[in-house]
Design an enzyme around this catalytic site. Sequence first.
Site, PDB file in Angstrom:
ATOM      1  N   GLN A 151      29.810  39.641  35.302  1.00  0.00           N
ATOM      2  CA  GLN A 151      28.981  40.449  34.393  1.00  0.00           C
ATOM      3  C   GLN A 151      28.374  39.597  33.280  1.00  0.00           C
ATOM      4  O   GLN A 151      27.176  39.681  32.992  1.00  0.00           O
ATOM      5  CB  GLN A 151      29.824  41.555  33.758  1.00  0.00           C
ATOM      6  CG  GLN A 151      30.466  42.502  34.751  1.00  0.00           C
ATOM      7  CD  GLN A 151      31.128  43.667  34.037  1.00  0.00           C
ATOM      8  OE1 GLN A 151      30.496  44.681  33.785  1.00  0.00           O
ATOM      9  NE2 GLN A 151      32.403  43.529  33.695  1.00  0.00           N
ATOM     10  N   ASP A 163      34.914  26.111  41.939  1.00  0.00           N
ATOM     11  CA  ASP A 163      36.201  26.784  41.764  1.00  0.00           C
ATOM     12  C   ASP A 163      36.888  26.133  40.569  1.00  0.00           C
ATOM     13  O   ASP A 163      37.290  24.967  40.636  1.00  0.00           O
ATOM     14  CB  ASP A 163      37.038  26.611  43.042  1.00  0.00           C
ATOM     15  CG  ASP A 163      38.437  27.184  42.912  1.00  0.00           C
ATOM     16  OD1 ASP A 163      38.794  27.657  41.804  1.00  0.00           O
ATOM     17  OD2 ASP A 163      39.173  27.153  43.909  1.00  0.00           O
ATOM     18  N   TYR A 192      39.994  35.278  36.574  1.00  0.00           N
ATOM     19  CA  TYR A 192      40.553  36.256  37.503  1.00  0.00           C
ATOM     20  C   TYR A 192      40.778  37.509  36.665  1.00  0.00           C
ATOM     21  O   TYR A 192      41.716  37.568  35.869  1.00  0.00           O
ATOM     22  CB  TYR A 192      41.841  35.712  38.100  1.00  0.00           C
ATOM     23  CG  TYR A 192      42.462  36.584  39.170  1.00  0.00           C
ATOM     24  CD1 TYR A 192      41.685  37.368  40.020  1.00  0.00           C
ATOM     25  CD2 TYR A 192      43.846  36.602  39.348  1.00  0.00           C
ATOM     26  CE1 TYR A 192      42.267  38.155  40.999  1.00  0.00           C
ATOM     27  CE2 TYR A 192      44.432  37.378  40.341  1.00  0.00           C
ATOM     28  CZ  TYR A 192      43.642  38.150  41.149  1.00  0.00           C
ATOM     29  OH  TYR A 192      44.218  38.932  42.118  1.00  0.00           O
ATOM     30  N   THR A 193      39.873  38.483  36.802  1.00  0.00           N
ATOM     31  CA  THR A 193      39.827  39.609  35.861  1.00  0.00           C
ATOM     32  C   THR A 193      40.426  40.909  36.395  1.00  0.00           C
ATOM     33  O   THR A 193      40.375  41.921  35.703  1.00  0.00           O
ATOM     34  CB  THR A 193      38.361  39.893  35.444  1.00  0.00           C
ATOM     35  OG1 THR A 193      37.592  40.132  36.629  1.00  0.00           O
ATOM     36  CG2 THR A 193      37.763  38.750  34.653  1.00  0.00           C
ATOM     37  N   THR A 230      40.219  37.480  25.688  1.00  0.00           N
ATOM     38  CA  THR A 230      40.364  38.936  25.823  1.00  0.00           C
ATOM     39  C   THR A 230      41.169  39.557  24.692  1.00  0.00           C
ATOM     40  O   THR A 230      42.099  38.934  24.163  1.00  0.00           O
ATOM     41  CB  THR A 230      41.046  39.260  27.167  1.00  0.00           C
ATOM     42  OG1 THR A 230      41.328  40.660  27.197  1.00  0.00           O
ATOM     43  CG2 THR A 230      42.343  38.500  27.365  1.00  0.00           C
ATOM     44  N   TYR A 242      48.025  39.032  33.167  1.00  0.00           N
ATOM     45  CA  TYR A 242      46.621  38.732  32.842  1.00  0.00           C
ATOM     46  C   TYR A 242      46.528  38.208  31.410  1.00  0.00           C
ATOM     47  O   TYR A 242      45.946  37.143  31.159  1.00  0.00           O
ATOM     48  CB  TYR A 242      45.762  39.983  33.019  1.00  0.00           C
ATOM     49  CG  TYR A 242      44.350  39.842  32.495  1.00  0.00           C
ATOM     50  CD1 TYR A 242      43.421  39.028  33.141  1.00  0.00           C
ATOM     51  CD2 TYR A 242      43.943  40.513  31.342  1.00  0.00           C
ATOM     52  CE1 TYR A 242      42.120  38.891  32.647  1.00  0.00           C
ATOM     53  CE2 TYR A 242      42.652  40.383  30.847  1.00  0.00           C
ATOM     54  CZ  TYR A 242      41.745  39.574  31.507  1.00  0.00           C
ATOM     55  OH  TYR A 242      40.458  39.438  31.009  1.00  0.00           O
ATOM     56  N   LYS A 293      45.551  34.407  30.161  1.00  0.00           N
ATOM     57  CA  LYS A 293      44.355  34.158  29.337  1.00  0.00           C
ATOM     58  C   LYS A 293      44.749  33.449  28.032  1.00  0.00           C
ATOM     59  O   LYS A 293      44.049  32.554  27.564  1.00  0.00           O
ATOM     60  CB  LYS A 293      43.637  35.474  29.028  1.00  0.00           C
ATOM     61  CG  LYS A 293      42.966  36.139  30.231  1.00  0.00           C
ATOM     62  CD  LYS A 293      41.723  35.412  30.708  1.00  0.00           C
ATOM     63  CE  LYS A 293      40.598  35.487  29.704  1.00  0.00           C
ATOM     64  NZ  LYS A 293      39.400  34.734  30.204  1.00  0.00           N
TER      65      LYS A 293
HETATM   66  N1  LIG Z   1      35.552  42.621  31.964  1.00  0.00           N
HETATM   67  C1  LIG Z   1      36.127  42.904  30.789  1.00  0.00           C
HETATM   68  O1  LIG Z   1      36.240  44.085  30.396  1.00  0.00           O
HETATM   69  C2  LIG Z   1      36.625  41.799  29.899  1.00  0.00           C
HETATM   70  C3  LIG Z   1      37.222  42.128  28.681  1.00  0.00           C
HETATM   71  C4  LIG Z   1      37.646  41.105  27.844  1.00  0.00           C
HETATM   72  C5  LIG Z   1      37.470  39.788  28.213  1.00  0.00           C
HETATM   73  N2  LIG Z   1      36.898  39.500  29.407  1.00  0.00           N
HETATM   74  C6  LIG Z   1      36.711  38.077  29.752  1.00  0.00           C
HETATM   75  O2  LIG Z   1      35.316  37.815  29.767  1.00  0.00           O
HETATM   76  C7  LIG Z   1      35.019  36.858  30.780  1.00  0.00           C
HETATM   77  C8  LIG Z   1      33.917  37.374  31.688  1.00  0.00           C
HETATM   78  O3  LIG Z   1      34.286  38.634  32.205  1.00  0.00           O
HETATM   79  P1  LIG Z   1      33.377  39.412  33.241  1.00  0.00           P
HETATM   80  O4  LIG Z   1      33.476  40.854  32.909  1.00  0.00           O
HETATM   81  O5  LIG Z   1      32.048  38.768  33.348  1.00  0.00           O
HETATM   82  O6  LIG Z   1      34.232  39.168  34.555  1.00  0.00           O
HETATM   83  P2  LIG Z   1      33.792  39.350  36.083  1.00  0.00           P
HETATM   84  O7  LIG Z   1      32.588  40.207  36.183  1.00  0.00           O
HETATM   85  O8  LIG Z   1      35.023  39.704  36.822  1.00  0.00           O
HETATM   86  O9  LIG Z   1      33.349  37.865  36.455  1.00  0.00           O
HETATM   87  C9  LIG Z   1      34.268  36.839  36.556  1.00  0.00           C
HETATM   88  C10 LIG Z   1      33.693  35.820  37.488  1.00  0.00           C
HETATM   89  O10 LIG Z   1      34.644  34.751  37.616  1.00  0.00           O
HETATM   90  C11 LIG Z   1      34.595  34.314  38.949  1.00  0.00           C
HETATM   91  N3  LIG Z   1      35.807  33.614  39.348  1.00  0.00           N
HETATM   92  C12 LIG Z   1      37.019  34.135  39.678  1.00  0.00           C
HETATM   93  N4  LIG Z   1      37.852  33.155  40.049  1.00  0.00           N
HETATM   94  C13 LIG Z   1      37.154  32.001  39.947  1.00  0.00           C
HETATM   95  C14 LIG Z   1      37.464  30.650  40.201  1.00  0.00           C
HETATM   96  N5  LIG Z   1      38.669  30.268  40.638  1.00  0.00           N
HETATM   97  N6  LIG Z   1      36.503  29.713  39.984  1.00  0.00           N
HETATM   98  C15 LIG Z   1      35.271  30.083  39.553  1.00  0.00           C
HETATM   99  N7  LIG Z   1      34.917  31.339  39.305  1.00  0.00           N
HETATM  100  C16 LIG Z   1      35.853  32.285  39.505  1.00  0.00           C
HETATM  101  C17 LIG Z   1      34.382  35.553  39.769  1.00  0.00           C
HETATM  102  O11 LIG Z   1      33.802  35.193  40.989  1.00  0.00           O
HETATM  103  P3  LIG Z   1      34.122  36.042  42.338  1.00  0.00           P
HETATM  104  O12 LIG Z   1      33.545  37.380  42.092  1.00  0.00           O
HETATM  105  O13 LIG Z   1      33.453  35.263  43.393  1.00  0.00           O
HETATM  106  O14 LIG Z   1      35.625  36.068  42.432  1.00  0.00           O
HETATM  107  C18 LIG Z   1      33.442  36.361  38.908  1.00  0.00           C
HETATM  108  O15 LIG Z   1      32.096  36.163  39.258  1.00  0.00           O
HETATM  109  C19 LIG Z   1      36.340  36.531  31.465  1.00  0.00           C
HETATM  110  O16 LIG Z   1      36.907  35.413  30.817  1.00  0.00           O
HETATM  111  C20 LIG Z   1      37.209  37.740  31.149  1.00  0.00           C
HETATM  112  O17 LIG Z   1      38.585  37.416  31.144  1.00  0.00           O
HETATM  113  C21 LIG Z   1      36.464  40.466  30.265  1.00  0.00           C
END
Ligand SMILES: NC(=O)c1ccc[n+]([C@@H]2O[C@H](COP(=O)([O-])OP(=O)(O)OC[C@H]3O[C@@H](n4cnc5c(N)ncnc54)[C@H](OP(=O)(O)O)[C@@H]3O)[C@@H](O)[C@H]2O)c1
Length: 284
Positions: free
Chosen positions: A11, A36, A61-62, A101, A125, A129
Amino acid sequence: MRIAVTGANGQVGRALQQMARSGEDAVIPFASAALDVSDASAVRDTLVPLAPDCIIHAAAYTDTDACEVQQERAYAVNAFGTGYVAAAAAAIGCPLIALGTNYVFDGERDAPYDEFDLPNPRSVYARSKWAGEIAAARTGAHLLVVRTAMIYAEEGRNFVRTMLSLAERGAPLRVVADQWGQPTYATDLARGLLALARQPIPGVYHLTNTGKASWYEWAGATFRMAGLTPEISPVPASDFPRACMPPRNGVLANRAAAKLGITLPPWQDALHRCLISMGRTDQE
Ligand SMILES: NC(=O)c1ccc[n+]([C@@H]2O[C@H](COP(=O)([O-])OP(=O)(O)OC[C@H]3O[C@@H](n4cnc5c(N)ncnc54)[C@H](OP(=O)(O)O)[C@@H]3O)[C@@H](O)[C@H]2O)c1
């Protein structure tokens, strides 16, 4: 600026790419298939020769519930992977903006958590993080940790899209009303990240849309703006036991970014813009 982005198909990664298309920055996107982050040598060999002006590390890994059973993977990506990306940034000598997070806080107190509050992660998780923040800091990288919360966007797996599709199925909805946070639109977050990249003072930042909402309030606002009228009732989180429980109070005080003049709009305004962009509301 040339900004390398990990997790580019997520996202935040997609929002950064979108934002860069209409701005001055060049985003160099790395989807998980291309890089990766849990592969130390791949990270070094890919990022160091590229020598970007900044790295935004959005890969993680979310799947918070799955992390409870996939602990090795959670640590490989979120903890070690973040350390590898930070080591590459240190070798290049460029700033690293690493996404964190609000789950690092236990959520037991009522006041918002600011950047100086001590984390007390309660899930795999959250611990992975938090370990990523520590691993990155230990590399000596020029590090900005940007903790955020409740991200949603037009695409991807998120609460807004889930609620819209559940409402369309017509079943009565029960939504948790005693956990709070700040719904944060990936587009607004991306704009804030790019602003930070321009004044990259190292430290911890909290960056979310402003205001606060329970899941129930967030769902209700989504339905009102989208013109949907499902039957919806508030329930306690204890009605929905999950492997990884979100913090009861996940609200983040955005003090550090505000000091630099970076604040994100109110969450209701952001939600409205996202729904317009999804074609789910035409109310201007
Ligand atoms: N989503 C939330 O509500 C939230 C809230 C607080 C903080 N965050 C943090 O914000 C950041 C971005 O979140 P987001 O919502 O954009 O998450 P997201 O939509 O789940 O995107 C995460 C991306 O990381 C990729 N990924 C997973 N394992 C990987 C690996 N080993 N090497 C390279 N890429 C990898 C995934 O690819 P694949 O799809 O191919 O696996 C996915 O495209 C993350 O650090 C998350 O912890 C998220």
